[in-house]
Design a protein around this motif. Structure first.
Motif, PDB file in Angstrom:
ATOM      1  N   VAL A   3      -2.111  13.905   8.764  1.00  0.00           N
ATOM      2  CA  VAL A   3      -2.097  12.728   8.167  1.00  0.00           C
ATOM      3  C   VAL A   3      -1.289  11.578   9.018  1.00  0.00           C
ATOM      4  CG1 VAL A   3       0.077  13.135   7.195  1.00  0.00           C
ATOM      5  CG2 VAL A   3      -1.309  11.503   6.045  1.00  0.00           C
ATOM      6  N   VAL A   4      -0.726  12.229  10.092  1.00  0.00           N
ATOM      7  CA  VAL A   4       0.243  11.400  10.875  1.00  0.00           C
ATOM      8  C   VAL A   4      -0.463  10.322  11.641  1.00  0.00           C
ATOM      9  CG1 VAL A   4       1.571  11.386  13.120  1.00  0.00           C
ATOM     10  CG2 VAL A   4       1.883  13.130  11.337  1.00  0.00           C
ATOM     11  N   ASN A   5      -1.554  10.283  12.418  1.00  0.00           N
ATOM     12  CA  ASN A   5      -2.202   9.407  12.898  1.00  0.00           C
ATOM     13  C   ASN A   5      -2.853   8.215  11.990  1.00  0.00           C
ATOM     14  OD1 ASN A   5      -1.824   9.953  15.709  1.00  0.00           O
ATOM     15  ND2 ASN A   5      -3.569  11.209  15.873  1.00  0.00           N
ATOM     16  N   ASP A   6      -3.419   8.693  10.879  1.00  0.00           N
ATOM     17  CA  ASP A   6      -3.622   7.637   9.929  1.00  0.00           C
ATOM     18  C   ASP A   6      -2.315   6.796   9.435  1.00  0.00           C
ATOM     19  OD1 ASP A   6      -5.508   6.477   7.888  1.00  0.00           O
ATOM     20  OD2 ASP A   6      -4.492   7.491   6.419  1.00  0.00           O
ATOM     21  N   GLU A   8       0.777  -1.013   0.164  1.00  0.00           N
ATOM     22  CA  GLU A   8       0.122  -0.063  -0.046  1.00  0.00           C
ATOM     23  C   GLU A   8       1.043   1.224   0.032  1.00  0.00           C
ATOM     24  OE1 GLU A   8      -3.398   2.395   2.669  1.00  0.00           O
ATOM     25  OE2 GLU A   8      -2.547   0.493   3.354  1.00  0.00           O
ATOM     26  N   THR A   9       0.485   2.098  -0.914  1.00  0.00           N
ATOM     27  CA  THR A   9       1.360   3.398  -1.119  1.00  0.00           C
ATOM     28  C   THR A   9       0.414   4.400  -0.634  1.00  0.00           C
ATOM     29  OG1 THR A   9       2.602   2.518  -2.953  1.00  0.00           O
ATOM     30  CG2 THR A   9       2.506   4.871  -2.370  1.00  0.00           C
ATOM     31  N   ALA A  10       1.122   5.234   0.516  1.00  0.00           N
ATOM     32  CA  ALA A  10       0.350   6.311   1.162  1.00  0.00           C
ATOM     33  C   ALA A  10       1.097   7.684   1.049  1.00  0.00           C
ATOM     34  CB  ALA A  10       0.203   6.143   2.860  1.00  0.00           C
ATOM     35  N   TRP A  11       0.291   8.396   0.549  1.00  0.00           N
ATOM     36  CA  TRP A  11       1.036   9.827   0.253  1.00  0.00           C
ATOM     37  C   TRP A  11       0.886  10.771   1.574  1.00  0.00           C
ATOM     38  CZ3 TRP A  11      -1.507  14.348  -2.383  1.00  0.00           C
ATOM     39  CH2 TRP A  11      -0.710  15.136  -3.051  1.00  0.00           C
ATOM     40  N   ILE A  12       1.760  11.688   1.926  1.00  0.00           N
ATOM     41  CA  ILE A  12       1.675  12.501   2.930  1.00  0.00           C
ATOM     42  C   ILE A  12       0.868  13.901   2.617  1.00  0.00           C
ATOM     43  CG2 ILE A  12       4.032  11.879   3.893  1.00  0.00           C
ATOM     44  CD1 ILE A  12       5.093  14.455   3.329  1.00  0.00           C
ATOM     45  N   GLY A  13       0.676  14.020   1.321  1.00  0.00           N
ATOM     46  CA  GLY A  13      -0.141  14.993   0.707  1.00  0.00           C
ATOM     47  C   GLY A  13       0.725  16.512   0.875  1.00  0.00           C
ATOM     48  N   ARG A  14      -0.338  17.624   0.567  1.00  0.00           N
ATOM     49  CA  ARG A  14       0.260  18.778   0.608  1.00  0.00           C
ATOM     50  C   ARG A  14      -0.397  19.863   1.625  1.00  0.00           C
ATOM     51  NH1 ARG A  14       0.419  20.831  -5.844  1.00  0.00           N
ATOM     52  NH2 ARG A  14       2.318  19.689  -6.344  1.00  0.00           N
ATOM     53  N   ASN A  15      -1.099  19.285   2.680  1.00  0.00           N
ATOM     54  CA  ASN A  15      -1.812  19.900   3.364  1.00  0.00           C
ATOM     55  C   ASN A  15      -0.915  20.220   4.649  1.00  0.00           C
ATOM     56  OD1 ASN A  15      -4.479  20.045   2.367  1.00  0.00           O
ATOM     57  ND2 ASN A  15      -4.903  18.193   3.394  1.00  0.00           N
ATOM     58  N   PRO A  16      -0.859  21.412   5.544  1.00  0.00           N
ATOM     59  CA  PRO A  16      -0.033  21.504   6.470  1.00  0.00           C
ATOM     60  C   PRO A  16       0.298  20.282   7.441  1.00  0.00           C
ATOM     61  CG  PRO A  16      -1.204  23.376   6.266  1.00  0.00           C
ATOM     62  CD  PRO A  16      -1.899  22.417   5.285  1.00  0.00           C
ATOM     63  N   VAL A  17       1.521  20.233   7.980  1.00  0.00           N
ATOM     64  CA  VAL A  17       1.840  19.144   8.799  1.00  0.00           C
ATOM     65  C   VAL A  17       2.492  19.982  10.155  1.00  0.00           C
ATOM     66  CG1 VAL A  17       2.787  17.068   9.370  1.00  0.00           C
ATOM     67  CG2 VAL A  17       1.974  17.268   6.944  1.00  0.00           C
ATOM     68  N   ARG A  18       1.867  19.549  11.489  1.00  0.00           N
ATOM     69  CA  ARG A  18       2.560  20.026  12.564  1.00  0.00           C
ATOM     70  C   ARG A  18       4.153  19.257  12.764  1.00  0.00           C
ATOM     71  NH1 ARG A  18      -1.020  22.325  16.202  1.00  0.00           N
ATOM     72  NH2 ARG A  18      -3.355  22.205  15.593  1.00  0.00           N
ATOM     73  N   GLY A  19       4.904  20.203  13.272  1.00  0.00           N
ATOM     74  CA  GLY A  19       5.938  19.501  13.770  1.00  0.00           C
ATOM     75  C   GLY A  19       5.882  18.847  15.046  1.00  0.00           C
ATOM     76  N   CYS A  20       6.787  18.057  15.573  1.00  0.00           N
ATOM     77  CA  CYS A  20       6.538  17.425  17.163  1.00  0.00           C
ATOM     78  C   CYS A  20       7.037  18.632  18.159  1.00  0.00           C
ATOM     79  CB  CYS A  20       7.288  16.269  17.302  1.00  0.00           C
ATOM     80  SG  CYS A  20       7.219  15.511  18.922  1.00  0.00           S
ATOM     81  N   LEU A  21       5.912  18.644  19.210  1.00  0.00           N
ATOM     82  CA  LEU A  21       6.400  19.678  20.086  1.00  0.00           C
ATOM     83  C   LEU A  21       6.944  19.083  21.254  1.00  0.00           C
ATOM     84  CD1 LEU A  21       2.752  21.430  20.213  1.00  0.00           C
ATOM     85  CD2 LEU A  21       4.955  22.126  19.003  1.00  0.00           C
TER      86      LEU A  21
END
Length: 204
Positions: free
Chosen positions: A67-70, A35-48
């Motif tokens: 997308v992280v939890n998915d 299965e290939t999953a794409w991280i996409g182009r929506n904003p992604v938070r950095g780890c706090l």
């Protein structure tokens, strides 16, 4: 058996995806589902570094709006992992690194001992440090790293150019075959015991 391939490029179907597809095709020839999953182009938070994932206790990041939890859920349900990145400024895509930071901070115990591999795509150079960046996530988490016949990289500025990189595509196919072999080799071997971590601070 199943392998999750993460496309860490902002472009869903270009050079990085071409390399990952070559790995996936070799895995499928070996009888491994992909299965290939794409991280996409929506904003992604950095780890706090907030520790909220540890307090939740479910191997999920407290931020559930990207997308992280998915991806964590997909990785948990897979027997192996391949992460691909384009090269930006001699390193991996920053959004991908933000995703991996949070995935491994929240779910490292769920990913431990899964065979894994990194793949990089570039027009010319910077692939080696990008691969090294991604491999570090695996290497600090007891994950066997699959090898190939050369460093797992392809070169080209377009899909057509990548498809002309015969050695790069051969390296991708061998990576897929070797990953399938490694997964089968460890499938029926019990995981080693994990000694409790000793944390040493250099400055008190």
């Amino acid at each position: 058996m199943k392998v999750l391939l993460i496309n860490g490029s902002p472009n869903e179907k270009r050079c990085t995806r071409t390399a990952l597809d070559e790995v996936a095709s070799a895995l499928e020839v070996e009888g491994v589902a992909t299965e290939t999953a794409w991280i996409g182009r929506n904003p992604v938070r950095g780890c706090l570094g907030c520790g909220g994932c540890a307090k939740r206790g479910d191997a999920r990041c407290v931020f559930d709006d990207d997308v992280v939890n998915d991806l964590i859920a997909k990785a948990e349900g897979s027997d192996g992992l391949v992460v691909g990145t384009p090269v930006f400024y001699a390193g991996a895509n920053g959004a991908l690194l933000a995703v991996l930071d949070r995935m491994f901070y929240a779910a490292s115990a769920r990913l431990r001992f899964k065979p894994a591999a990194a793949v990089a795509s570039a027009r010319r150079a910077g692939t080696t440090p990008a691969i090294d960046q991604i491999n570090k996530y695996f290497q600090i988490n007891c994950m066997p790293v699959a090898s190939s016949t050369y460093w797992p990289m392809v070169h080209g500025q377009s899909i057509e150019e990548v498809r002309q990189d015969g050695e790069g595509l051969h390296t991708m196919r061998m990576l897929g075959r070797n990953l399938a072999w490694l997964m089968r080799a460890v499938a029926n071997v019990p995981d080693p015991d994990v000694e409790p971590k000793i944390r040493t601070n250099f400055i008190r």
